[in-house]
Design an enzyme around this catalytic site. Structure first.
Site, short mmCIF file in Angstrom:
data_model
loop_
_atom_site.label_atom_id
_atom_site.label_comp_id
_atom_site.label_asym_id
_atom_site.label_seq_id
_atom_site.Cartn_x
_atom_site.Cartn_y
_atom_site.Cartn_z
N LYS A 153 -14.37 8.93 -3.02
CA LYS A 153 -15.61 9.18 -2.27
C LYS A 153 -16.16 10.58 -2.59
O LYS A 153 -17.37 10.75 -2.78
CB LYS A 153 -15.35 9.07 -0.75
CG LYS A 153 -15.06 7.66 -0.32
CD LYS A 153 -14.46 7.58 1.09
CE LYS A 153 -13.79 6.22 1.28
NZ LYS A 153 -12.91 6.16 2.45
N LYS A 191 -8.21 13.57 5.98
CA LYS A 191 -7.41 12.34 5.89
C LYS A 191 -6.40 12.41 7.02
O LYS A 191 -6.31 13.45 7.70
CB LYS A 191 -6.71 12.23 4.54
CG LYS A 191 -5.96 13.49 4.10
CD LYS A 191 -5.39 13.34 2.68
CE LYS A 191 -6.39 13.70 1.59
NZ LYS A 191 -6.41 12.81 0.47
N ARG A 192 -5.64 11.33 7.26
CA ARG A 192 -4.61 11.40 8.28
C ARG A 192 -3.67 12.56 7.99
O ARG A 192 -3.41 12.87 6.82
CB ARG A 192 -3.84 10.07 8.31
CG ARG A 192 -4.60 8.95 8.97
CD ARG A 192 -4.91 9.27 10.42
NE ARG A 192 -3.72 9.20 11.22
CZ ARG A 192 -3.47 8.25 12.13
NH1 ARG A 192 -4.36 7.30 12.35
NH2 ARG A 192 -2.35 8.25 12.82
N LYS A 252 1.14 14.04 2.69
CA LYS A 252 -0.21 14.39 2.22
C LYS A 252 -0.38 15.92 2.12
O LYS A 252 -1.35 16.41 1.55
CB LYS A 252 -1.28 13.80 3.14
CG LYS A 252 -1.31 12.26 3.14
CD LYS A 252 -2.38 11.73 4.08
CE LYS A 252 -2.34 10.23 4.28
NZ LYS A 252 -2.92 9.47 3.15
N HIS A 280 0.80 -1.24 0.00
CA HIS A 280 0.00 0.00 0.00
C HIS A 280 0.82 1.28 0.00
O HIS A 280 0.26 2.37 0.01
CB HIS A 280 -0.92 0.04 1.23
CG HIS A 280 -1.96 -1.02 1.24
ND1 HIS A 280 -3.23 -0.81 0.77
CD2 HIS A 280 -1.91 -2.31 1.64
CE1 HIS A 280 -3.93 -1.92 0.91
NE2 HIS A 280 -3.15 -2.85 1.41
N THR A 314 -8.26 7.02 -1.37
CA THR A 314 -9.62 6.54 -1.64
C THR A 314 -10.65 7.61 -1.33
O THR A 314 -11.77 7.56 -1.83
CB THR A 314 -9.92 5.26 -0.84
OG1 THR A 314 -9.42 5.42 0.49
CG2 THR A 314 -9.28 4.04 -1.47
N1 CJB Z 1 -1.97 3.26 3.59
O1 CJB Z 1 -3.51 3.75 5.20
C1 CJB Z 1 -2.38 3.33 4.90
N2 CJB Z 1 -1.51 2.95 5.86
C2 CJB Z 1 -0.28 2.46 5.58
O2 CJB Z 1 0.47 2.15 6.50
C3 CJB Z 1 0.12 2.37 4.24
C4 CJB Z 1 -0.75 2.78 3.25
C5 CJB Z 1 -2.94 3.71 2.55
O3 CJB Z 1 -3.61 2.62 1.98
C6 CJB Z 1 -4.69 3.03 1.15
C7 CJB Z 1 -5.42 1.81 0.68
O4 CJB Z 1 -4.67 1.11 -0.25
C8 CJB Z 1 -4.21 3.90 0.01
O5 CJB Z 1 -5.31 4.39 -0.70
C9 CJB Z 1 -3.38 5.07 0.55
O6 CJB Z 1 -2.79 5.78 -0.53
C10 CJB Z 1 -2.29 4.56 1.48
O7 CJB Z 1 -1.59 5.62 2.08
#
Ligand code: CJB
Length: 833
Positions: free
Chosen positions: A682, A567-568, A573, A374, A678
């Protein structure tokens, strides 16, 4: 399959089998029964919360009846099951989702009304199930919804944290973390005190010869912790299929506590054992995109993998298939590297317990697992120190060394004399201390590896996992672009828009085939439709404005352009870019004459998100946003032209309120850093336009909806490395508008400027790693273009409708079908009455 009730008695059983309510009267009867008996309340003390309890229990009964049918059907069908292993499931609330998926929300609304309650207020009583940090955990939750909706026999496996992600409070502009104890009343889980697994830690490895002289290994002694299963039913939309999410809770294996110690007077030590076991599933690590390498986290990972694997193997063994069939019966998907130990655990079970030969076992293992990556951020890639491993999981470390040895031997054979390559692909990093690289182990133990958007998967193939592409060939590495479930993120979050779409498309069938939204394009010329579309947006903005008023006291003008970034909080970001842009806007407004100001488009900048508790830079970004808000929002010269709002405690249920209310939303990560994103999907699905960089899924969103419907800006991923290099070696030139912003912060307008020193110097003195200055000009120019575009209301609405119509690709239904076809080789199984 053996039944516990013998055939002659089954007739009586079937006669009284639970059925669940099917209409309003039955729903009311069930609700009142639950309030009066299960909850021991009455019509004299039934408040909204009790009405929520009664409603949830009535729906839970319905779900569990379907759940039972689904599980029976799946057992009889003897076909492949999918297991989704995720350390995070960010589920949010369950009641609204259950009502809509079962198709009974109107029944519930009418029934509750008869009894004196309002369905929205009742829904609002529920505590979010917040067992996740952000995108990764929410993706897992969307996947569960699609797996059930598409009738795949699938289970989720996770941890039942007693404390989910912390609750965020803002005190004097600073984030304060408050524990989220969410289990006081959770009607959605079924404790299975009979489904337990003893999980071992520490100890040592005994080497011995079996009766045939074969060398064997056995893991001895150490400490046992018991895993107890808690099951959460996952209803599909418009189907009887109800899947299972199994969450493990930890407790001391010897029962309450060690009575021998207790009787000997060692009270504290007896209780301490119990507490140590409890601790494993006590709390979710609150880091997003960051690995901290703490022992307790590794314990959580092994505890969950071991319990899940034991459960999966136990279920497989009941089928009486032979081991070679295991990959035809079981597909296990690893959500990031967190469950990578499952690979090693399965190999251990097969060779140490089931007596298979190494190669035969390894063949089974590698055909069973798939691994999803991810993120490419180096600080998020998991590595565990070898000494830590050696102590906690000695047998697993041996197996990892063997996996590595055989792997490196095969690489050596294919690429003789390339010692550098061997060092680069080794699972063990030769550092001090040595480290186990979990991503490499996950690649080597899986048959497919995927990224979550095209750009991200390309970057994996060309940078992070380049050497593995050389070793395995390109086919092992693929892309499956993320999505979101339209049930929660349109139908549930935005009932007004869902109903409007249904009024034109003749019902709700697009909810299970999102590409059907394309038919909306034929209505863009229809003035009445456009007006209704605009009214929906306004109503959703009013709904959010009301929440903002209630929680912050600030009144915002619903006619202003709502600009949202939720978002976080993370430097990559770039919420700092957003707030610097807001300050720039503030300075511009202040510099204009009252006449000139009249031409401006009023704006509400809304930002929300949590910072990891130890992430100081993210916390100072939150502090800056709140400091700017408190100055700007009080400035009478500015008035409605600019309001700045920080949404406290952003979570799934707030996202449902926020996503439908944007005019524009911000997805502005440094190019090449966001896996997919994501929330971008949305927002667009809810008729908001976006401003974004060429990063993650923004690129594919652009391809689908058309360049004219999105506001892209900033440097491209391919140029990032060069720019970073230049910051250090070619001198760094701060953008002049950004320099003015920094001067303003330094002047103390927003409070003690020393608080923001680190934030500013990360850009001016430490290389501006995230390219805030490089992208600043393009960012503010693009915001001016947004302002201009917003003034043409009609064109804006056309963009909004067209974008929604073209979002069909981003449903998790499409995503799950892709995984099923190209990774799991799994088929749906329809559950009938
Ligand atoms: N992502 O939320 C997280 N935590 C992590 O530790 C690594 C990645 C996110 O995952 C999402 C689902 O695939 C992605 O849309 C996002 O870009 C990514 O930061």
């Amino acid at each position: 399959v053996e039944a516990s009730i013998p055939e002659p008695l089954r007739e009586a059983w079937r006669k009284y089998s639970a059925v669940g309510f099917t209409n309003k009267e039955e729903f009311e009867k069930e609700l009142v029964r639950h309030v009066e008996t299960t909850l021991a309340r009455s019509l004299y003390n039934c408040d909204d919360f009790s009405a929520y309890g009664g409603t949830a229990l009535a729906f839970r009964d319905r779900l569990i009846i379907d759940w039972n049918k689904t599980q029976q059907r799946q057992t009889f069908a003897d076909q492949k099951r999918v297991y989704y292993l995720s350390l995070e499931f960010l589920m949010g609330r369950a009641l609204d989702n259950a009502m809509l998926n079962v198709g009974m929300k109107d029944v519930a609304r009418d029934g509750l009304k008869d009894l004196g309650f309002c369905v929205e207020d009742v829904i609002d009583q529920e505590h979010d199930a917040a067992l996740g940090n952000g995108g990764l955990g929410r993706l897992a939750a969307c996947f569960l919804d699609s797996l059930a909706t598409l009738n795949y026999p699938a289970w989720g496996y996770g941890l039942r944290y007693r404390y989910g992600i912390f609750k965020q409070e803002i005190v004097n502009g600073y984030q304060v973390e408050v524990p989220d104890y969410w289990l006081d009343f959770n009607p959605w889980e079924f404790p299975r005190h009979d489904v337990t697994v003893d999980v071992q830690f520490y100890g040592w490895v005994r080497k011995y010869q079996d009766e045939n002289g074969k060398t064997c290994y056995s893991w001895q002694d150490g400490e046992l912790v018991q895993a107890v299963a808690y099951d959460v039913p996952i209803p599909g939309y418009g189907t009887k299929s109800t899947n299972n999410l199994r969450l493990w809770s930890s407790k001391a294996a010897s029962g309450e506590f060690d009575f021998q110690k207790f009787n000997a007077g060692e009270y504290e030590s007896a209780v301490a054992d119990q507490q140590r076991a409890d601790t494993i599933s006590a709390v979710l690590y609150p880091n997003d995109n960051l690995d901290r390498g703490k022992e307790l986290r590794l314990k959580q990972q092994y505890f969950w993998c071991a319990a899940s694997l034991y459960d999966i193997v136990r279920r497989f063994k009941k089928t009486k298939h032979s081991w070679k069939d295991f990959p035809d019966q079981v597909a296990i998907q690893l959500n990031d590297t967190h469950p990578t130990l499952a690979i090693v655990e399965l190999q251990r079970i097969l060779i140490d317990q089931e007596g298979l030969e190494w190669d035969e076992a390894w063949n089974i293992v590698t055909h069973t697992f798939g691994y999803t990556n991810h993120t490419v951020l180096p600080e998020a890639l998991e590595k565990w120190s070898v000494p830590l491993f050696q102590n906690l999981l000695p047998r697993h470390l041996q197996i990892i060394y063997d996996i590595n040895l055989f792997f490196l031997q095969s690489v050596e054979k294919k690429f003789p004399n390339d010692r550098d390559l061997l060092t680069r692909v080794s699972i063990i990093e030769e550092s001090h201390p040595k480290m186990v690289r979990m991503a490499y182990l996950a690649i080597i133990g899986s048959h497919k590896v995927n990224g979550v958007a095209e750009l991200h998967s390309d970057l994996l193939r060309t940078t992070l996992f380049k050497d593995f592409v050389t070793v395995y060939g390109a086919d092992k590495f693929m892309n499956v672009t993320n999505g979101v479930t339209p049930r929660r993120w349109l139908h549930q979050a935005n009932p007004r828009l869902s109903d409007l779409i249904a009024s034109r498309l003749g019902g709700y069938h697009w909810l299970t085939d999102l590409t059907l939204l394309e038919k909306l394009e034929s209505f863009v010329e229809d003035k009445a439709f456009r007006d209704e579309w605009a009214e929906v947006k306004t109503a959703n903005k009013l709904r959010l404005a009301k929440h903002i008023k209630n929680t912050t006291g600030y009144s915002v003008n619903p006619k202003a352009l709502f600009d949202i970034q939720v978002k976080r909080i993370h430097e990559y970001k770039r919420q700092q870019l957003n707030i610097f842009g807001v300050i720039h806007r503030y300075l511009t407004i202040k510099s204009l004459s009252p006449e000139e100001r009249k031409k401006l488009v009023p704006r509400v900048s809304i930002i929300g998100g949590k910072a990891a508790p130890g992430y100081w830079m993210a916390k100072s970004i939150i502090h800056l946003i709140n400091s700017v808000a408190s100055v700007v929002n009080k400035d009478e010269e500015v008035g409605d032209l600019l309001k700045v709002i920080f949404v406290e405690d952003y979570n799934v249920s707030k996202a449902e309120l926020i996503c439908p209310a944007s005019d524009i939303s911000e997805h502005i990560s440094t190019a090449g850093t966001e896996g997919s994103g994501t929330s971008n999907m949305k927002f667009v699905l809810n008729g908001g336009l976006i401003i974004g960089t060429c990063d993650g899924a923004n690129i594919e969103i652009t391809r689908e909806i058309g360049e004219q419907n999105i506001f892209l800006f900033g440097n491209l991923a391919e140029d990032v490395e060069d720019l970073r290099h230049r910051h250090f070696y070619g001198g760094f030139k701060l953008d002049p508008d950004l320099a003015k912003v920094f001067d303003t912060i330094r002047s103390g307008v927003f409070g003690d400027p020393s608080e923001f020193n680190a934030l500013i110097s990360s850009i001016t003195e430490h290389g501006d790693y995230y390219l805030v200055s490089d992208d600043f000009h393009s960012y503010i120019t693009t915001h001016s273009i947004v302002d201009e575009a917003f003034q043409n209301k009609d064109e804006w609405i056309v963009k909004s409708i067209t974008s929604v119509a073209r979002m069909g690709f981003f449903s998790t239904d499409r995503v799950i079908n892709e995984y099923a076809e190209s990774i799991w080789n799994a088929e749906p199984l329809v559950v009938k009455d």
